[in-house]
Design a protein around this motif. Structure first.
Motif, short mmCIF file in Angstrom:
data_model
loop_
_atom_site.label_atom_id
_atom_site.label_comp_id
_atom_site.label_asym_id
_atom_site.label_seq_id
_atom_site.Cartn_x
_atom_site.Cartn_y
_atom_site.Cartn_z
N ALA A 78 0.82 -1.21 0.00
CA ALA A 78 0.00 0.00 0.00
C ALA A 78 0.86 1.26 0.00
N THR A 79 1.92 1.29 0.80
CA THR A 79 2.80 2.46 0.86
C THR A 79 4.19 2.06 0.40
N ASN A 80 4.67 2.75 -0.62
CA ASN A 80 5.99 2.49 -1.18
C ASN A 80 6.92 3.66 -0.87
N HIS A 81 8.20 3.37 -0.69
CA HIS A 81 9.19 4.38 -0.33
C HIS A 81 10.26 4.48 -1.41
N MET A 82 10.72 5.69 -1.64
CA MET A 82 11.76 5.92 -2.65
C MET A 82 12.54 7.17 -2.31
N PRO A 83 13.75 7.32 -2.86
CA PRO A 83 14.52 8.53 -2.62
C PRO A 83 13.78 9.75 -3.18
N GLU A 84 13.83 10.84 -2.44
CA GLU A 84 13.14 12.06 -2.85
C GLU A 84 13.60 12.53 -4.23
N ASP A 85 14.89 12.40 -4.52
CA ASP A 85 15.40 12.90 -5.79
C ASP A 85 15.00 12.02 -6.98
N ARG A 86 14.37 10.89 -6.73
CA ARG A 86 13.92 9.99 -7.82
C ARG A 86 12.40 9.98 -7.95
N PHE A 87 11.70 10.76 -7.11
CA PHE A 87 10.24 10.71 -7.08
C PHE A 87 9.62 11.15 -8.41
N VAL A 88 10.11 12.23 -8.98
CA VAL A 88 9.57 12.72 -10.25
C VAL A 88 9.77 11.66 -11.34
N GLU A 89 10.94 11.03 -11.35
CA GLU A 89 11.22 9.96 -12.31
C GLU A 89 10.24 8.80 -12.11
N PHE A 90 10.01 8.43 -10.85
CA PHE A 90 9.07 7.35 -10.55
C PHE A 90 7.68 7.67 -11.06
N LEU A 91 7.22 8.90 -10.80
CA LEU A 91 5.87 9.28 -11.25
C LEU A 91 5.77 9.21 -12.77
N GLY A 92 6.81 9.61 -13.47
CA GLY A 92 6.81 9.52 -14.93
C GLY A 92 6.71 8.08 -15.41
N LYS A 93 7.47 7.19 -14.77
CA LYS A 93 7.43 5.78 -15.14
C LYS A 93 6.09 5.15 -14.78
N MET A 94 5.53 5.59 -13.66
CA MET A 94 4.22 5.07 -13.26
C MET A 94 3.16 5.52 -14.26
N ARG A 95 3.24 6.77 -14.68
CA ARG A 95 2.28 7.28 -15.67
C ARG A 95 2.39 6.48 -16.96
N ASP A 96 3.61 6.21 -17.40
CA ASP A 96 3.81 5.41 -18.61
C ASP A 96 3.22 4.01 -18.45
N ALA A 97 3.40 3.42 -17.27
CA ALA A 97 2.86 2.08 -17.02
C ALA A 97 1.33 2.09 -17.04
#
Length: 154
Positions: A78-97
Motif C-alpha cells: 500500500a505504501t511504497n518508499h523511494m529517494p526524494e530525488d527519484r520521485f519525479v522519475e518514478f511518477l513519470g514511469k508510473m504514468r507510462d505504465a
C-alpha cells in the motif's frame, strides 16, 4: 441438426456475462492518471498537506496511492518508499505504465493487490557494474551459507 444438439449449445449461466457492463480501460485509468498529475504538480510546487498521496521525511518519499477513496497497491504494498530525488522519475514511469495498461487488472479489482505490477527501478549502474554487484552478493551469500553450516557442525 437435432433438437438435442441445439439445446446442448445453450448455456444460461452466461446471463451474468451478458448483463455485465463492459469495462472501459481508458475510463478506469483517468482517476489514476489525474492523481499522478496532481501529485507531480504538488511535489514540484512544494505543496504539502493532508489528503495527499505522498509525504517526505529525511529525503525519502512515502507514497500511498488512492483511487476513488481506495488504497491502490503497487508491487503488492500500500505504501511504497523511494529517494526524494527519484520521485519525479518514478511518477513519470508510473504514468507510462498506467498508459500502457499495466495497471488495468489492478484498476478492475479496485486496487486490491490482485495485479502483479512491477515498476522497474531505475539504476545508474552500467550493466557490467550491476553484474559485478550481483556476483559479489552471490559470493557473500555463499560464504554466509558455508559459515552457518560450519557453525552447525561444531
Amino acid at each position: 441438426m437435432a433438437l438435442g444438439d441445439l439445446i446442448g449449445i445453450i448455456d444460461n449461466k452466461l446471463k451474468d456475462v451478458f448483463e455485465r457492463r463492459a469495462a472501459d480501460p481508458a475510463k478506469a485509468r483517468k482517476p489514476l492518471l489525474k492523481g499522478i498529475d496532481r501529485t507531480l504538480e504538488q511535489f514540484n510546487a512544494g505543496k504539502t498537506g493532508p489528503n495527499q498521496w505522498w509525504r517526505v521525511k529525511n529525503g525519502v518519499v512515502a507514497l500511498t496511492v488512492k483511487v476513488q477513496g481506495d488504497t491502490f497497491d503497487i508491487n503488492g504494498v500500500a505504501t511504497n518508499h523511494m529517494p526524494e530525488d527519484r520521485f519525479v522519475e518514478f511518477l513519470g514511469k508510473m504514468r507510462d505504465a498506467v498508459d500502457a495498461g499495466a495497471f488495468d487488472a489492478e484498476l478492475a479489482n479496485k486496487g486490491n493487490g490482485d495485479a502483479k505490477v512491477r515498476i522497474p527501478k531505475a539504476s545508474n549502474l552500467s550493466p557490467e557494474a550491476a553484474k559485478a554487484r550481483g556476483e559479489k552478493a552471490a559470493a557473500t551469500r555463499r560464504a554466509n551459507r558455508e559459515a552457518r553450516k560450519a557453525a552447525k557442525a561444531e
